[in-house]
Design an enzyme around this catalytic site. Sequence first.
Site, mmCIF file in Angstrom:
data_model
loop_
_atom_site.group_PDB
_atom_site.id
_atom_site.type_symbol
_atom_site.label_atom_id
_atom_site.label_comp_id
_atom_site.label_asym_id
_atom_site.label_seq_id
_atom_site.Cartn_x
_atom_site.Cartn_y
_atom_site.Cartn_z
ATOM 1 N N GLU A 18 0.822 -1.213 0.000
ATOM 2 C CA GLU A 18 0.000 0.000 0.000
ATOM 3 C C GLU A 18 0.859 1.267 0.000
ATOM 4 O OE1 GLU A 18 -4.030 1.911 1.189
ATOM 5 O OE2 GLU A 18 -3.666 -0.232 1.198
ATOM 6 N N PHE A 69 0.559 -13.712 -0.310
ATOM 7 C CA PHE A 69 1.813 -14.089 0.338
ATOM 8 C C PHE A 69 2.277 -15.396 -0.305
ATOM 9 C CE2 PHE A 69 -1.255 -12.540 3.662
ATOM 10 C CZ PHE A 69 -0.951 -11.210 3.485
ATOM 11 N N ARG A 87 5.808 -16.755 -0.290
ATOM 12 C CA ARG A 87 6.956 -17.481 0.263
ATOM 13 C C ARG A 87 7.232 -16.956 1.669
ATOM 14 N NH1 ARG A 87 11.394 -20.106 -2.127
ATOM 15 N NH2 ARG A 87 10.611 -19.587 -4.191
#
Length: 131
Positions: free
Chosen positions: A53, A79, A81
């Site tokens: 963001e 997400f 890894r």
Amino acid sequence: MLEGITDNGLNKTLGFSLDEATPDRVVMSWTVGEQHLQPYGIVHGGVYCSAVEASASIGAALWFGERGQVVGAANHTNFLRAVREGRLVATATPIHRGRSQQLWLVEVTDSDDRTVARGEVRLQNLTAASG
């Protein structure tokens, strides 16, 4: 317009460094520390969301410039890894920049240049007339 962007607020708390900032590309980085980890010892998803963001918002604001302000309308971050340590880099580039909204893509990579998170941020362009 962007003075102090990483030395106050959440960006400062998370230790984000603004490495590059243009209307077409923003690069932020940080070194993973205890403050970034969730109880299982990996980077908390909220850290990725914040970096996504922040970097998209900076680029969007630079592009929109004196016409007004931009505010986040949606943040979709995946997400990919788990990371426990090291330096992470978030790179934001525009997908679409229109009269009323912008869409930015942000890739977060580790020191081995592997993508660890990826997000899109939709931002609303607010002009003085739109309040």
